[in-house]
Design a protein around this motif. Structure first.
Motif, PDB file in Angstrom:
ATOM      1  N   LEU A  75      -5.221 -23.751   5.898  1.00 43.56           N
ATOM      2  CA  LEU A  75      -6.436 -24.344   6.481  1.00 43.56           C
ATOM      3  C   LEU A  75      -7.672 -23.508   6.164  1.00 43.56           C
ATOM      4  O   LEU A  75      -8.764 -24.040   5.935  1.00 43.56           O
ATOM      5  N   HIS A  76      -7.494 -22.181   6.142  1.00 42.25           N
ATOM      6  CA  HIS A  76      -8.646 -21.287   5.972  1.00 42.25           C
ATOM      7  C   HIS A  76      -9.302 -21.438   4.605  1.00 42.25           C
ATOM      8  O   HIS A  76     -10.438 -21.018   4.415  1.00 42.25           O
ATOM      9  N   ARG A  77      -8.600 -22.039   3.657  1.00 40.95           N
ATOM     10  CA  ARG A  77      -9.188 -22.210   2.315  1.00 40.95           C
ATOM     11  C   ARG A  77      -9.831 -23.577   2.113  1.00 40.95           C
ATOM     12  O   ARG A  77     -10.419 -23.839   1.068  1.00 40.95           O
ATOM     13  N   LEU A  78      -9.708 -24.463   3.090  1.00 38.67           N
ATOM     14  CA  LEU A  78     -10.231 -25.822   2.907  1.00 38.67           C
ATOM     15  C   LEU A  78     -11.732 -25.832   3.171  1.00 38.67           C
ATOM     16  O   LEU A  78     -12.176 -25.636   4.300  1.00 38.67           O
ATOM     17  N   GLU A  79     -12.507 -26.071   2.131  1.00 46.19           N
ATOM     18  CA  GLU A  79     -13.962 -26.101   2.274  1.00 46.19           C
ATOM     19  C   GLU A  79     -14.458 -27.510   2.583  1.00 46.19           C
ATOM     20  O   GLU A  79     -15.355 -27.707   3.395  1.00 46.19           O
ATOM     21  N   SER A  80     -13.900 -28.490   1.889  1.00 44.20           N
ATOM     22  CA  SER A  80     -14.285 -29.875   2.160  1.00 44.20           C
ATOM     23  C   SER A  80     -13.164 -30.796   1.731  1.00 44.20           C
ATOM     24  O   SER A  80     -12.326 -30.439   0.888  1.00 44.20           O
ATOM     25  N   ILE A  81     -13.155 -31.967   2.336  1.00 46.68           N
ATOM     26  CA  ILE A  81     -12.200 -32.994   1.922  1.00 46.68           C
ATOM     27  C   ILE A  81     -12.862 -34.350   2.114  1.00 46.68           C
ATOM     28  O   ILE A  81     -13.556 -34.566   3.107  1.00 46.68           O
ATOM     29  N   SER A  82     -12.682 -35.226   1.145  1.00 48.65           N
ATOM     30  CA  SER A  82     -13.246 -36.565   1.262  1.00 48.65           C
ATOM     31  C   SER A  82     -12.205 -37.573   0.795  1.00 48.65           C
ATOM     32  O   SER A  82     -11.413 -37.285  -0.108  1.00 48.65           O
ATOM     33  N   VAL A  83     -12.194 -38.714   1.441  1.00 46.03           N
ATOM     34  CA  VAL A  83     -11.288 -39.782   1.012  1.00 46.03           C
ATOM     35  C   VAL A  83     -12.041 -41.105   0.977  1.00 46.03           C
ATOM     36  O   VAL A  83     -13.027 -41.294   1.690  1.00 46.03           O
ATOM     37  N   ARG A  84     -11.543 -41.979   0.121  1.00 42.53           N
ATOM     38  CA  ARG A  84     -11.971 -43.379   0.128  1.00 42.53           C
ATOM     39  C   ARG A  84     -10.756 -44.216   0.512  1.00 42.53           C
ATOM     40  O   ARG A  84      -9.642 -43.944   0.053  1.00 42.53           O
ATOM     41  N   PHE A  85     -10.993 -45.214   1.345  1.00 47.32           N
ATOM     42  CA  PHE A  85      -9.911 -46.096   1.773  1.00 47.32           C
ATOM     43  C   PHE A  85      -9.913 -47.311   0.840  1.00 47.32           C
ATOM     44  O   PHE A  85     -10.890 -48.059   0.790  1.00 47.32           O
ATOM     45  N   LEU A  86      -8.848 -47.440   0.069  1.00 47.29           N
ATOM     46  CA  LEU A  86      -8.838 -48.419  -1.021  1.00 47.29           C
ATOM     47  C   LEU A  86      -8.229 -49.745  -0.611  1.00 47.29           C
ATOM     48  O   LEU A  86      -8.559 -50.786  -1.182  1.00 47.29           O
ATOM     49  N   ALA A  87      -7.301 -49.698   0.325  1.00 45.89           N
ATOM     50  CA  ALA A  87      -6.606 -50.921   0.735  1.00 45.89           C
ATOM     51  C   ALA A  87      -6.101 -50.730   2.155  1.00 45.89           C
ATOM     52  O   ALA A  87      -5.879 -49.606   2.603  1.00 45.89           O
ATOM     53  N   ILE A  88      -5.932 -51.844   2.832  1.00 48.25           N
ATOM     54  CA  ILE A  88      -5.350 -51.828   4.178  1.00 48.25           C
ATOM     55  C   ILE A  88      -3.915 -51.320   4.102  1.00 48.25           C
ATOM     56  O   ILE A  88      -3.180 -51.642   3.167  1.00 48.25           O
ATOM     57  N   THR A  89      -3.525 -50.498   5.079  1.00 47.34           N
ATOM     58  CA  THR A  89      -2.158 -49.986   5.156  1.00 47.34           C
ATOM     59  C   THR A  89      -1.410 -50.787   6.209  1.00 47.34           C
ATOM     60  O   THR A  89      -1.706 -50.674   7.409  1.00 47.34           O
ATOM     61  N   PRO A  90      -0.440 -51.622   5.795  1.00 46.27           N
ATOM     62  CA  PRO A  90       0.218 -52.501   6.769  1.00 46.27           C
ATOM     63  C   PRO A  90       1.302 -51.771   7.567  1.00 46.27           C
ATOM     64  O   PRO A  90       1.783 -50.703   7.156  1.00 46.27           O
ATOM     65  N   VAL A  91       1.685 -52.375   8.682  1.00 46.48           N
ATOM     66  CA  VAL A  91       2.850 -51.900   9.430  1.00 46.48           C
ATOM     67  C   VAL A  91       4.052 -51.921   8.488  1.00 46.48           C
ATOM     68  O   VAL A  91       4.231 -52.852   7.697  1.00 46.48           O
ATOM     69  N   GLY A  92       4.855 -50.875   8.554  1.00 51.23           N
ATOM     70  CA  GLY A  92       6.035 -50.773   7.693  1.00 51.23           C
ATOM     71  C   GLY A  92       5.804 -49.948   6.447  1.00 51.23           C
ATOM     72  O   GLY A  92       6.762 -49.564   5.776  1.00 51.23           O
ATOM     73  N   ALA A  93       4.529 -49.633   6.150  1.00 46.48           N
ATOM     74  CA  ALA A  93       4.237 -48.902   4.912  1.00 46.48           C
ATOM     75  C   ALA A  93       4.823 -47.482   4.957  1.00 46.48           C
ATOM     76  O   ALA A  93       4.784 -46.810   5.986  1.00 46.48           O
ATOM     77  N   VAL A  94       5.353 -47.056   3.818  1.00 43.20           N
ATOM     78  CA  VAL A  94       5.728 -45.662   3.597  1.00 43.20           C
ATOM     79  C   VAL A  94       4.788 -45.156   2.513  1.00 43.20           C
ATOM     80  O   VAL A  94       4.664 -45.781   1.459  1.00 43.20           O
ATOM     81  N   CYS A  95       4.107 -44.032   2.795  1.00 38.17           N
ATOM     82  CA  CYS A  95       3.094 -43.554   1.854  1.00 38.17           C
ATOM     83  C   CYS A  95       3.532 -42.258   1.199  1.00 38.17           C
ATOM     84  O   CYS A  95       4.000 -41.333   1.865  1.00 38.17           O
ATOM     85  N   ARG A  96       3.353 -42.208  -0.090  1.00 38.55           N
ATOM     86  CA  ARG A  96       3.591 -41.000  -0.866  1.00 38.55           C
ATOM     87  C   ARG A  96       2.234 -40.328  -1.067  1.00 38.55           C
ATOM     88  O   ARG A  96       1.319 -40.926  -1.641  1.00 38.55           O
ATOM     89  N   CYS A  97       2.105 -39.090  -0.544  1.00 36.95           N
ATOM     90  CA  CYS A  97       0.832 -38.356  -0.581  1.00 36.95           C
ATOM     91  C   CYS A  97       0.950 -37.231  -1.604  1.00 36.95           C
ATOM     92  O   CYS A  97       1.865 -36.406  -1.513  1.00 36.95           O
ATOM     93  N   GLU A  98       0.012 -37.209  -2.544  1.00 38.06           N
ATOM     94  CA  GLU A  98       0.098 -36.250  -3.645  1.00 38.06           C
ATOM     95  C   GLU A  98      -1.253 -35.594  -3.911  1.00 38.06           C
ATOM     96  O   GLU A  98      -2.300 -36.169  -3.620  1.00 38.06           O
ATOM     97  N   GLY A  99      -1.178 -34.401  -4.502  1.00 38.02           N
ATOM     98  CA  GLY A  99      -2.398 -33.724  -4.921  1.00 38.02           C
ATOM     99  C   GLY A  99      -2.188 -33.053  -6.270  1.00 38.02           C
ATOM    100  O   GLY A  99      -1.061 -32.684  -6.622  1.00 38.02           O
ATOM    101  N   GLN A 100      -3.274 -32.921  -6.995  1.00 37.21           N
ATOM    102  CA  GLN A 100      -3.201 -32.246  -8.295  1.00 37.21           C
ATOM    103  C   GLN A 100      -4.464 -31.420  -8.514  1.00 37.21           C
ATOM    104  O   GLN A 100      -5.576 -31.906  -8.248  1.00 37.21           O
ATOM    105  N   VAL A 101      -4.296 -30.186  -8.974  1.00 41.56           N
ATOM    106  CA  VAL A 101      -5.458 -29.349  -9.271  1.00 41.56           C
ATOM    107  C   VAL A 101      -6.159 -29.921 -10.502  1.00 41.56           C
ATOM    108  O   VAL A 101      -5.542 -30.105 -11.548  1.00 41.56           O
ATOM    109  N   GLU A 102      -7.452 -30.212 -10.328  1.00 39.42           N
ATOM    110  CA  GLU A 102      -8.222 -30.821 -11.416  1.00 39.42           C
ATOM    111  C   GLU A 102      -9.036 -29.796 -12.174  1.00 39.42           C
ATOM    112  O   GLU A 102      -9.243 -29.922 -13.375  1.00 39.42           O
TER     113      GLU A 102
END
Lengths: 136, 167
Positions: A75-102
């Motif tokens: 947490l101590h290294r997190l300077e900022s985070i931003s997200v855009r919501f691209l689509a509605i997430t329905p009941v039942g959804a399983v989400c795969r969350c990923e990150g990549q150093v750019e």
């Protein structure tokens, strides 16, 4: 998996899976977050609003996506985070969350990493994209 | 009779662009931090245990990043309870049609259990997208500690998916 100090562009952060999203989870998140918008917890209200059903709060999905960064960098290294919501997430959804150093870049306050983030509904569409800046 | 293309007509109150609202301050409680963590699957001890947090260099129990939303929402609820104007009422957000478009946090410090944080909103502006089908509102919120200064800034986009108009 190198830590943030030795991370080079292109490396992937350890991914995580969140879900399946349940109605109970939406009700608990309404209470926990303070967002009582009925469209997420009352299917009658959702249908009167022209939707098929309740759907997940975007911020519920931002929580696990943020964890991809903080689990890895701290947490101590997190300077900022931003997200855009691209689509509605329905009941039942399983989400795969990923990150990549750019990118690794310099600022007046020291070196930083730019991390690209994405959440994708299994068997479906991306629901969030985002970016975090990590202090080194 | 032919009609000219309809000018998009929105639901937000655009006269509120530039409005600033100082909202009530919010006391950060460890129980609420634990509640949020339990729902988003956050298990790091720094969010639950003061000695574990201090052992890792934090001043005490620290909230996870998206706790910023809790501060903003609950501060708004206190304002509603007090009969004060809130930013969502001011812009005339219609929850039947409201979507969350984007959320950004810039951190200058930690949200700590025991903090009493101040909240100040600004209505940045409005625009239509997708040919008038979507109506965007841009909001900015600054959360500060009276002792430590700015803690987190929130930039938020909320969207009306505009209903079919009866004409």
């Amino acid at each position: 998996m190198p830590g943030p100090l030795h991370a080079e562009p292109g490396i992937g952060l350890p991914p995580l899976t969140f879900g399946p999203v349940t109605r109970r989870m939406l009700a608990l998140f309404a209470g926990a977050s303070g967002d009582h918008n009925a469209v997420h917890i009352d299917s009658d209200f959702a249908m009167e609003s022209g939707l098929e059903d309740v759907f997940a709060q975007g911020m519920l999905m931002m929580g696990p996506l943020t964890r991809v960064v903080t689990d890895w960098a701290g947490l101590h290294r997190l300077e900022s985070i931003s997200v855009r919501f691209l689509a509605i997430t329905p009941v039942g959804a399983v989400c795969r969350c990923e990150g990549q150093v750019e990118e690794r870049f310099e600022t007046d306050a020291g070196p930083r990493l730019r991390v690209a983030l994405s959440s994708v509904i299994e068997g479906g569409a991306p629901n969030l994209s985002g970016e975090a800046i990590v202090r080194l | 009779m032919d009609r000219a293309p309809a000018t998009p007509r929105g639901l937000f109150d655009r006269s509120t662009a530039g409005l600033r609202i100082k909202a009530p301050s919010y006391p950060v409680e460890r129980g609420r931090i634990a509640f949020l963590c339990s729902v988003i699957g956050e298990t790091n001890a720094i969010h639950f245990d003061a000695s574990a947090a201090r052992a890792r260099g934090y001043p005490g129990i620290v909230a996870p990043p998206t706790f910023a939303q809790v501060i903003e929402q609950e501060s708004t609820r206190i304002a509603e309870f007090n009969g004060e104007r809130t930013v969502f009422n001011a812009i005339r957000a219609d929850y039947r049609y409201l979507l969350h478009g984007a959320e950004r946090y810039d951190f200058a410090g930690y949200m700590l259990a025991g903090d009493e944080l101040t909240v100040c909103h600004e209505v940045v502006g409005f625009e239509f997208k997708k040919g008038g089908v979507l109506e965007m509102a841009y909001l900015h919120t600054v959360i500060e500690s009276p002792e430590r200064g700015p803690v987190v800034e929130i930039a938020r986009t909320v969207i009306h998916r505009l209903p079919e108009r009866a004409e």
